[in-house]
Design a protein around this motif. Structure first.
Motif, mmCIF file in Angstrom:
data_model
loop_
_atom_site.group_PDB
_atom_site.id
_atom_site.type_symbol
_atom_site.label_atom_id
_atom_site.label_comp_id
_atom_site.label_asym_id
_atom_site.label_seq_id
_atom_site.Cartn_x
_atom_site.Cartn_y
_atom_site.Cartn_z
ATOM 1 N N LYS A 1 -3.692 -5.162 10.018
ATOM 2 C CA LYS A 1 -3.384 -6.305 8.789
ATOM 3 C C LYS A 1 -4.677 -5.893 7.609
ATOM 4 O O LYS A 1 -5.726 -6.091 7.764
ATOM 5 N N ASN A 2 -3.950 -5.079 6.731
ATOM 6 C CA ASN A 2 -4.896 -4.598 5.666
ATOM 7 C C ASN A 2 -6.100 -4.128 6.011
ATOM 8 O O ASN A 2 -7.306 -4.298 5.547
ATOM 9 N N ILE A 3 -6.274 -3.197 6.927
ATOM 10 C CA ILE A 3 -7.337 -2.544 7.493
ATOM 11 C C ILE A 3 -8.124 -2.012 6.548
ATOM 12 O O ILE A 3 -7.427 -1.045 5.664
ATOM 13 N N GLN A 4 -9.104 -2.186 6.285
ATOM 14 C CA GLN A 4 -10.448 -1.441 5.462
ATOM 15 C C GLN A 4 -11.656 -1.420 5.857
ATOM 16 O O GLN A 4 -12.107 -2.231 6.676
ATOM 17 N N ILE A 5 -12.307 -0.210 5.664
ATOM 18 C CA ILE A 5 -13.636 0.249 5.847
ATOM 19 C C ILE A 5 -14.422 0.325 4.607
ATOM 20 O O ILE A 5 -14.208 1.477 4.256
ATOM 21 N N GLY A 6 -15.337 -0.672 4.062
ATOM 22 C CA GLY A 6 -16.002 -0.277 3.051
ATOM 23 C C GLY A 6 -14.761 -0.252 1.760
ATOM 24 O O GLY A 6 -14.020 -1.086 1.801
ATOM 25 N N ASP A 7 -14.943 0.704 0.942
ATOM 26 C CA ASP A 7 -14.023 1.025 -0.035
ATOM 27 C C ASP A 7 -12.745 2.197 0.269
ATOM 28 O O ASP A 7 -11.862 2.506 -0.397
ATOM 29 N N ALA A 8 -12.754 2.472 1.848
ATOM 30 C CA ALA A 8 -11.611 3.196 2.273
ATOM 31 C C ALA A 8 -10.507 2.252 2.678
ATOM 32 O O ALA A 8 -10.783 1.296 3.501
ATOM 33 N N ALA A 9 -9.268 2.747 2.594
ATOM 34 C CA ALA A 9 -8.251 1.752 2.923
ATOM 35 C C ALA A 9 -7.069 2.744 3.142
ATOM 36 O O ALA A 9 -6.898 3.881 2.864
ATOM 37 N N ILE A 10 -5.730 1.992 3.907
ATOM 38 C CA ILE A 10 -4.797 2.627 3.947
ATOM 39 C C ILE A 10 -3.802 2.159 2.849
ATOM 40 O O ILE A 10 -3.641 1.112 2.459
ATOM 41 N N HIS A 11 -3.176 3.309 2.014
ATOM 42 C CA HIS A 11 -2.261 2.888 1.110
ATOM 43 C C HIS A 11 -1.201 2.126 1.462
ATOM 44 O O HIS A 11 -0.469 2.324 2.595
ATOM 45 N N LYS A 12 -0.569 1.021 0.703
ATOM 46 C CA LYS A 12 0.362 -0.175 1.104
ATOM 47 C C LYS A 12 1.520 0.644 1.146
ATOM 48 O O LYS A 12 2.280 0.280 2.248
ATOM 49 N N GLN A 13 2.028 1.711 0.376
ATOM 50 C CA GLN A 13 3.505 2.159 0.323
ATOM 51 C C GLN A 13 3.715 3.382 1.223
ATOM 52 O O GLN A 13 4.634 3.862 1.504
ATOM 53 N N ASN A 14 2.472 4.266 1.301
ATOM 54 C CA ASN A 14 2.603 5.095 2.345
ATOM 55 C C ASN A 14 1.241 5.348 3.102
ATOM 56 O O ASN A 14 0.255 5.768 2.852
ATOM 57 N N LYS A 15 1.749 5.255 4.528
ATOM 58 C CA LYS A 15 0.681 4.863 5.315
ATOM 59 C C LYS A 15 -0.035 6.002 5.886
ATOM 60 O O LYS A 15 -1.099 6.195 6.471
ATOM 61 N N LEU A 16 0.351 7.288 5.654
ATOM 62 C CA LEU A 16 -0.181 8.390 5.689
ATOM 63 C C LEU A 16 -1.313 8.723 5.007
ATOM 64 O O LEU A 16 -2.060 9.746 4.976
ATOM 65 N N ILE A 17 -1.382 8.230 3.780
ATOM 66 C CA ILE A 17 -2.343 8.243 2.527
ATOM 67 C C ILE A 17 -3.607 7.429 2.707
ATOM 68 O O ILE A 17 -3.460 6.025 2.835
ATOM 69 N N LEU A 18 -4.913 8.044 2.908
ATOM 70 C CA LEU A 18 -6.079 7.033 2.756
ATOM 71 C C LEU A 18 -6.424 7.110 1.486
ATOM 72 O O LEU A 18 -6.305 8.228 0.834
ATOM 73 N N ILE A 19 -7.120 5.977 0.869
ATOM 74 C CA ILE A 19 -7.279 5.924 -0.632
ATOM 75 C C ILE A 19 -8.930 5.387 -0.401
ATOM 76 O O ILE A 19 -9.479 4.638 0.344
ATOM 77 N N ASN A 20 -9.438 6.040 -1.716
ATOM 78 C CA ASN A 20 -10.730 5.634 -2.147
ATOM 79 C C ASN A 20 -10.695 4.392 -3.118
ATOM 80 O O ASN A 20 -10.236 4.645 -4.407
ATOM 81 N N ILE A 21 -10.634 3.130 -2.839
ATOM 82 C CA ILE A 21 -10.363 2.259 -3.654
ATOM 83 C C ILE A 21 -11.409 2.030 -4.977
ATOM 84 O O ILE A 21 -10.853 2.002 -6.226
#
Length: 354
Positions: free
Chosen positions: A287-307
């Motif tokens: 459920k919108n897993i996020q650690i600090g500013d690191a998150a899972i991209h909503k449209q492609n779950k294989l991509i981790l993003i730096n918000i």
């Protein structure tokens, strides 16, 4: 011999697509093979750590780098026309997408399925990039490398040509990413494209291709639109593309999972089965897993993003959490696609994901 752009301890934030705000002792841009050899001689004699980058598109810096970052800007494209094919010699500092556009513009068709893949030619060979039914190995003729043995201390150009059959290409992997990564540098690649063009289509494109009169230019435009829509722009949101590979598992294991879940699967020629890594992550029901500013991209779950200002440790914590959940639920060990760079050298993924 070379052009120095930055002084000591300058930020690498704009030189890696994850936009990690780490530093290096020195950053040097090189444009010729001779200047590259010169820098390598200095590093070897003085025992200075170094890493060679193109666009910094498939890496995660874990710490400040205590050595020299060499940015490869060795460029050039040479084309030879044969009766039935085009032979293209491309230097490793060229951007991959620029090559795709250039070949289309001069009427050489065949690379369009690999449009908008980030990174340079060198990383294309190292990673064996692929998308929409085509992989780099399918069009590669050879890879030229410089050997980093003791002869590099001489002023000779120690270029070695490796035939594509000896590159040991596999899914997002090659001999250059394994045993050669510490002892060689990719200088150029040879690409062979048949003059007899035929479209390469796959299930992922079938919903977009309605007309039977498809052209290479239409495929190029379709793929660009798909990638722009589904993938985050590194200039706006830091990311390194797919953080994990789509796992390839045994047929028996796949059949067990398919009996329990309606998951996308792709049988391979050798009998194994490729599973959608994005589907596995999606079905862990985060459920919108996020650690600090690191998150899972909503449209492609294989991509981790730096918000915005994620640290490498936040990205790693998130990746490890995903890894452990997938292992527990599906008994699959996700394999990272990115390379991890420590303070002096690359760090093996097996040392991080235990």
């Amino acid at each position: 011999m070379y052009k120095k752009k930055y002084s000591s301890n300058q930020s690498l934030k704009d030189l890696n697509t994850f936009r990690m705000d780490v530093t290096a002792k020195k950053i040097i841009f090189i444009k010729t093979i001779q200047s590259l050899i010169h820098i390598l001689q200095i590093c070897k004699i003085s025992q200075i750590p170094y890493i060679i980058l193109g666009e910094g598109s498939n890496i995660l810096f874990l710490k400040n780098y205590r050595g020299i970052i060499i940015i490869n800007r060795i460029k050039g494209i040479k084309i030879i026309e044969k009766n039935n094919s085009w032979l293209i010699h491309v230097y490793s500092g060229e951007k991959w997408h620029d090559l795709v556009k250039y070949t289309l513009n001069v009427g050489i068709l065949g690379l369009e399925n690999l449009a908008l893949i980030p990174g340079c030619i060198g990383s294309a060979a190292m990673q064996n990039i692929g998308a929409y039914g085509l992989e780099f190995k399918d069009i590669c003729q050879y890879v030229d490398i410089i050997s980093l043995n003791n002869n590099i201390l001489s002023n000779k150009n120690n270029t070695i040509r490796i035939n594509s059959n000896s590159c040991d290409f596999s899914y997002r992997n090659s001999i250059f990413k394994r045993q050669y990564h510490a002892e060689s540098i990719i200088i150029a690649v040879g690409i062979k494209i048949s003059k007899k063009w035929h479209p390469i289509t796959c299930s992922a494109l079938s919903n977009y291709i309605k007309s039977k009169y498809i052209t290479a230019y239409k495929i190029f435009n379709i793929i660009c639109k798909i990638r722009i829509k589904k993938l985050p722009d590194p200039k706006k949101i830091g990311n390194a593309g797919s953080f994990f590979k789509n796992p390839i598992i045994s047929k028996k294991h796949a059949q067990q999972l398919i009996s329990l879940y309606n998951l996308p699967n792709y049988p391979q020629i050798n009998g194994s089965v490729k599973i959608s890594g994005g589907w596995l992550i999606e079905n862990c029901k985060y459920k919108n897993i996020q650690i600090g500013d690191a998150a899972i991209h909503k449209q492609n779950k294989l991509i981790l993003i730096n918000i915005k200002k994620a640290t490498s440790q936040e990205v790693l914590q998130l990746a490890k959490k995903i890894y452990s959940h997938i292992l527990k639920k599906f008994h699959i060990r996700l394999e990272p696609e990115v390379d991890f760079i420590g303070s002096k050298r690359k760090i093996k993924a097996s040392d991080i994901f235990k």
